[in-house]
Motif scaffolding. Sequence first.
Motif, PDB file in Angstrom:
ATOM      1  N   ASP A  86       0.815  -1.201   0.000  1.00  0.00           N
ATOM      2  CA  ASP A  86       0.000   0.000   0.000  1.00  0.00           C
ATOM      3  C   ASP A  86       0.858   1.265   0.000  1.00  0.00           C
ATOM      4  N   GLY A  87       2.017   1.188   0.625  1.00  0.00           N
ATOM      5  CA  GLY A  87       2.932   2.320   0.664  1.00  0.00           C
ATOM      6  C   GLY A  87       2.627   3.292   1.776  1.00  0.00           C
ATOM      7  N   ALA A  88       1.569   3.067   2.524  1.00  0.00           N
ATOM      8  CA  ALA A  88       1.232   3.969   3.618  1.00  0.00           C
ATOM      9  C   ALA A  88       2.154   3.708   4.803  1.00  0.00           C
ATOM     10  N   ASN A  89       2.317   4.700   5.635  1.00  0.00           N
ATOM     11  CA  ASN A  89       3.170   4.575   6.805  1.00  0.00           C
ATOM     12  C   ASN A  89       2.343   3.990   7.950  1.00  0.00           C
ATOM     13  N   SER A  90       2.154   2.679   7.948  1.00  0.00           N
ATOM     14  CA  SER A  90       1.322   2.034   8.960  1.00  0.00           C
ATOM     15  C   SER A  90       2.125   0.978   9.690  1.00  0.00           C
ATOM     16  N   SER A  91       1.659   0.651  10.873  1.00  0.00           N
ATOM     17  CA  SER A  91       2.324  -0.398  11.643  1.00  0.00           C
ATOM     18  C   SER A  91       1.546  -1.694  11.486  1.00  0.00           C
ATOM     19  N   PHE A  92       2.204  -2.797  11.811  1.00  0.00           N
ATOM     20  CA  PHE A  92       1.566  -4.111  11.672  1.00  0.00           C
ATOM     21  C   PHE A  92       1.770  -4.893  12.953  1.00  0.00           C
ATOM     22  N   HIS A  93       0.679  -5.418  13.492  1.00  0.00           N
ATOM     23  CA  HIS A  93       0.733  -6.299  14.647  1.00  0.00           C
ATOM     24  C   HIS A  93      -0.212  -7.451  14.381  1.00  0.00           C
ATOM     25  N   SER A  94       0.308  -8.665  14.449  1.00  0.00           N
ATOM     26  CA  SER A  94      -0.523  -9.817  14.119  1.00  0.00           C
ATOM     27  C   SER A  94      -1.513 -10.146  15.226  1.00  0.00           C
ATOM     28  N   GLY A  95      -1.220  -9.785  16.477  1.00  0.00           N
ATOM     29  CA  GLY A  95      -2.142 -10.072  17.572  1.00  0.00           C
ATOM     30  C   GLY A  95      -2.360 -11.558  17.757  1.00  0.00           C
ATOM     31  N   PHE A  96      -1.285 -12.335  17.667  1.00  0.00           N
ATOM     32  CA  PHE A  96      -1.408 -13.791  17.714  1.00  0.00           C
ATOM     33  C   PHE A  96      -2.037 -14.274  19.010  1.00  0.00           C
ATOM     34  N   TYR A  97      -1.734 -13.625  20.125  1.00  0.00           N
ATOM     35  CA  TYR A  97      -2.259 -14.097  21.399  1.00  0.00           C
ATOM     36  C   TYR A  97      -3.776 -13.921  21.501  1.00  0.00           C
ATOM     37  N   ILE A  98      -4.320 -12.906  20.848  1.00  0.00           N
ATOM     38  CA  ILE A  98      -5.779 -12.730  20.863  1.00  0.00           C
ATOM     39  C   ILE A  98      -6.442 -13.819  20.008  1.00  0.00           C
ATOM     40  N   GLY A  99      -5.883 -14.063  18.821  1.00  0.00           N
ATOM     41  CA  GLY A  99      -6.399 -15.141  17.982  1.00  0.00           C
ATOM     42  C   GLY A  99      -6.258 -16.495  18.650  1.00  0.00           C
ATOM     43  N   SER A 100      -5.144 -16.683  19.367  1.00  0.00           N
ATOM     44  CA  SER A 100      -4.927 -17.940  20.089  1.00  0.00           C
ATOM     45  C   SER A 100      -5.933 -18.116  21.211  1.00  0.00           C
ATOM     46  N   ALA A 101      -6.267 -17.030  21.889  1.00  0.00           N
ATOM     47  CA  ALA A 101      -7.248 -17.117  22.977  1.00  0.00           C
ATOM     48  C   ALA A 101      -8.613 -17.542  22.439  1.00  0.00           C
ATOM     49  N   ILE A 102      -8.992 -16.975  21.312  1.00  0.00           N
ATOM     50  CA  ILE A 102     -10.269 -17.365  20.698  1.00  0.00           C
ATOM     51  C   ILE A 102     -10.214 -18.824  20.250  1.00  0.00           C
ATOM     52  N   TYR A 103      -9.081 -19.211  19.643  1.00  0.00           N
ATOM     53  CA  TYR A 103      -8.910 -20.602  19.201  1.00  0.00           C
ATOM     54  C   TYR A 103      -8.993 -21.563  20.380  1.00  0.00           C
ATOM     55  N   VAL A 104      -8.303 -21.244  21.474  1.00  0.00           N
ATOM     56  CA  VAL A 104      -8.281 -22.125  22.648  1.00  0.00           C
ATOM     57  C   VAL A 104      -9.691 -22.289  23.207  1.00  0.00           C
ATOM     58  N   PHE A 105     -10.418 -21.196  23.295  1.00  0.00           N
ATOM     59  CA  PHE A 105     -11.773 -21.258  23.820  1.00  0.00           C
ATOM     60  C   PHE A 105     -12.651 -22.174  22.966  1.00  0.00           C
ATOM     61  N   ILE A 106     -12.590 -21.981  21.675  1.00  0.00           N
ATOM     62  CA  ILE A 106     -13.424 -22.781  20.774  1.00  0.00           C
ATOM     63  C   ILE A 106     -12.940 -24.232  20.711  1.00  0.00           C
ATOM     64  N   TYR A 107     -11.615 -24.441  20.689  1.00  0.00           N
ATOM     65  CA  TYR A 107     -11.081 -25.801  20.589  1.00  0.00           C
ATOM     66  C   TYR A 107     -11.492 -26.650  21.790  1.00  0.00           C
ATOM     67  N   VAL A 108     -11.353 -26.109  22.985  1.00  0.00           N
ATOM     68  CA  VAL A 108     -11.672 -26.894  24.174  1.00  0.00           C
ATOM     69  C   VAL A 108     -13.161 -27.220  24.216  1.00  0.00           C
ATOM     70  N   ILE A 109     -14.000 -26.261  23.872  1.00  0.00           N
ATOM     71  CA  ILE A 109     -15.447 -26.531  23.868  1.00  0.00           C
ATOM     72  C   ILE A 109     -15.799 -27.580  22.819  1.00  0.00           C
ATOM     73  N   ALA A 110     -15.207 -27.468  21.632  1.00  0.00           N
ATOM     74  CA  ALA A 110     -15.569 -28.373  20.536  1.00  0.00           C
ATOM     75  C   ALA A 110     -14.999 -29.779  20.714  1.00  0.00           C
TER      76      ALA A 110
END
Length: 161
Positions: free
Chosen positions: A40-64
């Motif tokens: 894009d060329g814009a001056n933006s930062s990037f953060h994947s937020g893996f721990y938030i996605g992992s928290a959602i995954y863990v919650f759903i995985y354990v229930i399922a």
Amino acid sequence: MKRLNKCINFQLKSMIKSTLYFMIVYFLVSAALFSLSISDGANSSFHSGFYIGSAIYVFIYVIASYKENYNYLLMFSNSRKNIFLSSVVTIAAMSVFLSFVSVISIKLDGLVSKLLNNTIPDGDLHILSILYKDPNIASVFLWLTTFFIAICSFSLLYSAL
């Protein structure tokens, strides 16, 4: 003890396979989003937020997966005690592994952000940095492990109802 080891091995194999699929998909999507932010060329930062996605995954995985694993292990005459203990060991292992990967992801996000535009002073952005100015890696790892174990415990309680 032999039955407990079989229960742990079964649940760990199931958890490892699902977690690897989740990580592959998550990092592919993160790489695609990162390449879009670079192109894009814009001056933006990037953060994947893996721990938030992992928290959602863990919650759903354990229930399922709890009911399926429970019924499968009960079918082969494993005791409820062995099933519960193997679930606790599996949850602890998954929490430690995802915490380790999350800490690495936080450090890589900080490095990438620092290389791109240096918008964040230390390059780290995570939930613990809201409470403490500059937490060290050990405290972030411990906090994330506790966070994942708490989410797993809640979702295990929810799935057992």
